[in-house]
Design an enzyme around this catalytic site. Structure first.
Site, short mmCIF file in Angstrom:
data_model
loop_
_atom_site.label_atom_id
_atom_site.label_comp_id
_atom_site.label_asym_id
_atom_site.label_seq_id
_atom_site.Cartn_x
_atom_site.Cartn_y
_atom_site.Cartn_z
N GLU A 1 0.80 -1.23 0.00
CA GLU A 1 0.00 0.00 0.00
C GLU A 1 0.84 1.29 0.00
OE1 GLU A 1 -1.57 -2.72 0.99
OE2 GLU A 1 -3.59 -2.42 0.21
N TYR B 1 3.40 2.03 1.98
CA TYR B 1 4.01 2.39 3.26
C TYR B 1 5.52 2.17 3.20
CZ TYR B 1 -0.65 2.75 5.32
OH TYR B 1 -1.93 3.12 5.62
N ARG C 1 2.25 -8.76 4.37
CA ARG C 1 1.38 -8.24 3.30
C ARG C 1 2.26 -7.76 2.15
NH1 ARG C 1 -4.52 -6.42 3.69
NH2 ARG C 1 -4.85 -5.32 1.75
N HIS D 1 -1.61 3.66 -1.82
CA HIS D 1 -2.72 4.58 -1.54
C HIS D 1 -2.76 5.73 -2.55
CE1 HIS D 1 -4.00 2.43 1.88
NE2 HIS D 1 -3.05 2.82 2.71
N ALA E 1 -2.22 5.50 -5.68
CA ALA E 1 -2.56 5.02 -7.03
C ALA E 1 -3.78 5.76 -7.55
CB ALA E 1 -2.83 3.52 -6.99
N ALA F 1 -12.04 -6.61 5.83
CA ALA F 1 -12.01 -5.67 6.95
C ALA F 1 -13.37 -4.99 7.05
CB ALA F 1 -10.89 -4.66 6.75
N GLN G 1 -18.16 5.78 3.15
CA GLN G 1 -18.69 7.03 3.68
C GLN G 1 -18.54 7.19 5.19
OE1 GLN G 1 -22.34 7.20 0.79
NE2 GLN G 1 -22.52 8.85 2.23
N LYS H 1 -14.12 23.78 -8.39
CA LYS H 1 -14.07 22.42 -8.93
C LYS H 1 -15.36 21.66 -8.64
CE LYS H 1 -11.31 19.19 -7.07
NZ LYS H 1 -10.10 18.46 -6.67
N GLY I 1 -34.28 12.69 5.56
CA GLY I 1 -34.49 13.86 4.71
C GLY I 1 -35.66 14.71 5.16
N LEU J 1 -28.32 15.84 2.60
CA LEU J 1 -28.92 14.58 3.03
C LEU J 1 -28.04 13.41 2.58
CD1 LEU J 1 -31.41 12.58 3.50
CD2 LEU J 1 -31.88 13.02 1.11
N ALA K 1 -27.53 8.91 3.27
CA ALA K 1 -28.04 7.72 3.94
C ALA K 1 -27.29 7.49 5.25
CB ALA K 1 -27.91 6.52 3.02
P1 NAP Z 1 -26.77 18.32 -3.23
O1 NAP Z 1 -25.56 17.54 -3.02
O2 NAP Z 1 -27.22 19.27 -2.18
O3 NAP Z 1 -26.58 19.10 -4.60
C1 NAP Z 1 -27.57 19.93 -5.11
C2 NAP Z 1 -27.08 20.60 -6.38
O4 NAP Z 1 -28.11 21.42 -6.85
C3 NAP Z 1 -25.87 21.48 -6.16
O5 NAP Z 1 -24.93 21.23 -7.17
C4 NAP Z 1 -26.42 22.91 -6.23
O6 NAP Z 1 -25.42 23.66 -6.89
C5 NAP Z 1 -27.65 22.75 -7.06
N1 NAP Z 1 -28.73 23.66 -6.65
C6 NAP Z 1 -29.15 23.94 -5.40
N2 NAP Z 1 -30.18 24.79 -5.44
C7 NAP Z 1 -30.42 25.06 -6.73
C8 NAP Z 1 -31.36 25.89 -7.39
N3 NAP Z 1 -32.26 26.60 -6.72
N4 NAP Z 1 -31.30 25.94 -8.72
C9 NAP Z 1 -30.40 25.24 -9.43
N5 NAP Z 1 -29.49 24.43 -8.84
C10 NAP Z 1 -29.49 24.36 -7.51
O7 NAP Z 1 -28.01 17.39 -3.48
P2 NAP Z 1 -28.15 16.09 -4.37
O8 NAP Z 1 -27.23 16.07 -5.51
O9 NAP Z 1 -29.61 16.02 -4.62
O10 NAP Z 1 -27.72 14.94 -3.42
C11 NAP Z 1 -28.38 14.74 -2.20
C12 NAP Z 1 -27.46 14.00 -1.27
O11 NAP Z 1 -27.37 12.66 -1.69
C13 NAP Z 1 -26.05 14.53 -1.26
O12 NAP Z 1 -25.87 15.50 -0.27
C14 NAP Z 1 -25.24 13.33 -1.01
O13 NAP Z 1 -24.94 13.23 0.36
C15 NAP Z 1 -26.11 12.16 -1.39
N6 NAP Z 1 -25.51 11.50 -2.55
C16 NAP Z 1 -24.17 11.35 -2.64
C17 NAP Z 1 -23.63 10.73 -3.73
C18 NAP Z 1 -22.14 10.54 -3.87
O14 NAP Z 1 -21.37 10.95 -3.02
N7 NAP Z 1 -21.66 9.93 -4.92
C19 NAP Z 1 -24.44 10.28 -4.71
C20 NAP Z 1 -25.80 10.47 -4.61
C21 NAP Z 1 -26.34 11.09 -3.53
P3 NAP Z 1 -25.45 25.25 -7.01
O15 NAP Z 1 -26.22 25.75 -5.81
O16 NAP Z 1 -24.02 25.65 -7.05
O17 NAP Z 1 -26.12 25.51 -8.30
FE1 SF4 Z 2 -18.52 -0.74 4.10
FE2 SF4 Z 2 -19.56 1.70 3.67
FE3 SF4 Z 2 -19.74 0.48 6.06
FE4 SF4 Z 2 -17.40 1.40 5.21
S1 SF4 Z 2 -19.21 2.63 5.67
S2 SF4 Z 2 -17.77 -0.57 6.18
S3 SF4 Z 2 -17.52 0.94 3.06
S4 SF4 Z 2 -20.69 -0.16 4.14
#
Ligand code: NAP
Ligand code: SF4
Length: 597
Positions: A79, A81, A129, A167, A169, A230, A259, A489, A574, A581, A583
């Protein structure tokens, strides 16, 4: 069960078992003064005396582990280290006895192993390892890895474990989008080398082995003698017991989201588990059975998303009579959208486990039931877990037929055009963009395609296992533009250990990521955006579809109606707070509430 601790040097990470906290030594040391791309420190190059001190520290650590009652230790040679850094020509530029050709670069692990064996005696388990595929430029060549593998097996290791990737990578190795048992073939290669050399030391396969079925398959395919896990044991500490009892369908499966475990560690928070909020909180989050039948309450939980399911099953497990009401014909809420996103197939396991929990805890589940406040009159407690609804971004022209919500796309499978503008770049905007560019294919379920996508090859063909041609992503199924109003970004707020994977995937699929826009209008031409506070410049983004992923607002009509009647309600997930929000928070909140009811 054997207990073991990691003996890790270099960045000197000492894992304190059970708390999940990490402590870091203020001095980072390395074979040469080269900063790792993921470390904030430029390390000190160890002097010869420093190398000696490190060896003694490894030996001392193992001896103390034995004294403390452990059956064995794992020497962390992978990894990226300290030991791994000594092995690689890219990170070991030394000209003394610890550097130079491979026989010198591999001296450190062999010294550590030999002296540790001498200190702990012959009956103590020493796992080494071994980094079998470094996945970094200048990583070890296969013949070097085999030479070291044989030497550690002959030099005192009881077992050889598989390390996958440094790590730093730029290839994911444990995230949910990594195919299950994606690297077992590397261990299998080493097994063939051991067999040819007459070495009987057991080999362990690792990474993304998260169910008994996957583990059994790895063994049945002859890839390894043992498997290591793990995170699956954080998700379900009774994993092994349930597997032995033939109750694998009752295992709370690790979905490899990182997460609550790794991401929280990097935020200096106690690690836990998204699917098991009791992990590392066992003494404070206790599901005490209710003491008497008289204390048994009738509890209504409204909404069968992750929060509602958790609240209902924990309350029922404690002995309450629980009724879970869900307006949809199935449980799961937002999880049903996550599971269709390529690379998020593990959410099916979460749904399977939660369904079993409903069954086993005796929750009375009422699907297709949209309850109103009067329906809840006879309950002692009401938990409102009604979730969220999509935020209305109020963009002129959003009633245009080309406009869809993320629910239309992910839940209802509505057709989407060739050129798509995605409004909102949060977790769901990224998920929708991935769903659209993949066009129904998931490389997570297609190992050769996933390896090509990330540029992984046989380490016997190229150092470090990096394909000389680099990553080969297939063309995107659609042309996607991902937009948000905030500058900076895109995707910076995604998971610490997984956000880069999503950003990289979308870049390779030529998704254009644009921040700092104002949404002016949607029309036949597409989406009109302007830039900057003064909206001085504007441009049309030509598109056939616009998908709204503008976040969410809490769904609270029921809670408001109950409160208007003077009823006490408990809000979770939610419905309590839609901003950011996730899970993880919803499940933790719901479990803590139900433990108190
Ligand atoms: P979010 O993360 O709060 O993102 C909402 C997006 O909508 C932002 O990019 C925001 O950007 C935009 N927005 C907010 N108000 C707006 C408005 N009035 N008009 C236009 N754009 C607006 O919410 P989400 O994408 O619905 O996700 C919900 C939650 O699900 C996340 O917080 C996350 O925890 C979880 N989730 C995570 C993942 C992951 O990590 N891969 C995947 C799915 C869900 P601007 O305000 O800059 O425009
Ligand atoms: Fe697995 Fe996600 Fe739990 Fe970590 S938080 S142990 S990756 S289910």
């Amino acid at each position: 069960m054997t207990r073991a601790v990691h003996a890790a040097g270099g960045k000197i990470a000492l894992q304190i078992l059970h708390t999940g906290r990490y402590a870091y030594h203020p001095l980072a040391v390395a074979p040469s003064r080269l900063q790792s791309p993921i470390s904030p420190f430029t390390p000190f190059a160890l002097s010869s005396r420093g190398v000696e001190r490190q060896i003694r520290a490894f030996v001392n650590c193992a001896a103390k582990a034995r004294e403390a009652g452990y059956d064995g230790v794992e020497i962390m040679g992978s990894e990226g280290y300290l030991i791994n850094q000594f092995l690689s020509q890219a990170t070991n530029l030394r000209t003394d006895d610890w550097g130079g050709d491979y026989s010198h670069r591999m001296r450190l692990p062999l010294e550590i192993l030999a002296r540790t064996r001498e200190a702990v005696g012959p009956d103590f388990i020493l796992i080494y390892r071994l980094s079998m595929i470094d996945l970094v430029p200048g990583g070890s060549a296969w013949d070097e890895i085999v030479t070291l593998g044989k030497a550690v097996a002959r030099g005192g290791a009881s077992i050889v474990n598989t390390g996958i990737g440094w790590h730093e990578a730029r290839i994911p190795t444990i995230a949910t989008s990594v195919p299950r048992a994606a690297f077992a073939w590397v261990t299998q290669k080493m097994k063939a080398e051991f067999a040819a050399a007459g070495i009987a030391t057991p080999l362990v396969a690792s990474n993304r082995i998260n169910t008994p079925e996957v583990a059994e398959q790895v063994l049945a395919d002859g890839c390894a003698d043992l498997v290591s896990m793990a995170r699956p044991l954080l998700a379900d500490p009774a994993f092994v017991k349930k597997a032995i009892q033939g109750r694998a369908d009752r295992i709370n499966t690790c979905i490899a989201c990182n997460q609550a475990c790794l991401d929280q560690v990097f935020q200096n928070r106690v690690s836990s588990c998204l699917v098991n909020p009791r992990a590392c909180h066992e003494t404070e989050l206790v599901y005490r059975p209710i003491p008497t039948a008289a204390a048994r309450k009738r509890i209504a939980v409204v909404g069968a998303g992750p929060a509602g399911l958790t609240a209902a099953t924990v309350a029922a497990e404690r002995g309450h009579e629980v009724h879970l009401f869900e307006a949809a014909p199935e449980i799961g809420g937002q999880l049903n959208m996550a599971k269709v996103v390529p690379g998020k197939e593990e959410f099916h396991e979460m749904l399977r486990y939660l369904a079993m929990r409903v069954q086993d805890t005796g929750v009375a589940l009422h699907l297709n039931r949209r309850v109103q406040a009067p329906d809840l009159a006879g309950f002692d407690e009401v938990v409102v877990a009604t979730g969220v609804s999509p935020r209305d971004p109020h963009i002129p022209g959003q009633e245009h037929p080309k406009v869809l919500s993320y629910i239309d796309v992910l839940r209802h499978g509505q057709p989407v055009g060739e050129r798509v503008a995605v409004i909102g770049a949060g977790g769901i905007g990224f998920d929708v963009a991935e769903f659209l560019v993949e066009g129904g294919h998931s490389t997570t379920l297609d190992l050769p395609a996933w390896q090509a996508e990330w540029g992984i090859t046989d380490p016997a063909l190229a150092r470090g296992g990096l394909a000389p041609a680099g990553p080969q992503a297939t063309p995107p199924a659609r042309q996607v533009t991902l937009l948000r109003r905030k500058k900076g970004k895109l995707g910076a707020g995604l998971g610490k250990t997984t956000g880069w994977i999503h950003r990289t995937t979308l870049k390779r699929k030529l998704v254009e990521m644009v921040g700092g826009v104002n949404y002016e209008r949607i029309a036949d031409e597409g989406l009109l955006v302007s830039y900057g506070e003064k909206r001085e410049a504007s441009a049309w983004i030509a598109c056939d579809s616009v998908v709204l992923c503008a976040g969410q607002v809490p769904l609270r009509e029921l809670a408001d109606a109950l409160q208007a009647q003077g009823r006490c309600v408990h809000l979770v997930g939610g419905a309590l707070e839609a901003g950011e929000l996730d899970a993880n928070r919803a499940i933790d909140q719901a479990a803590r509430l139900a433990a108190r009811l």
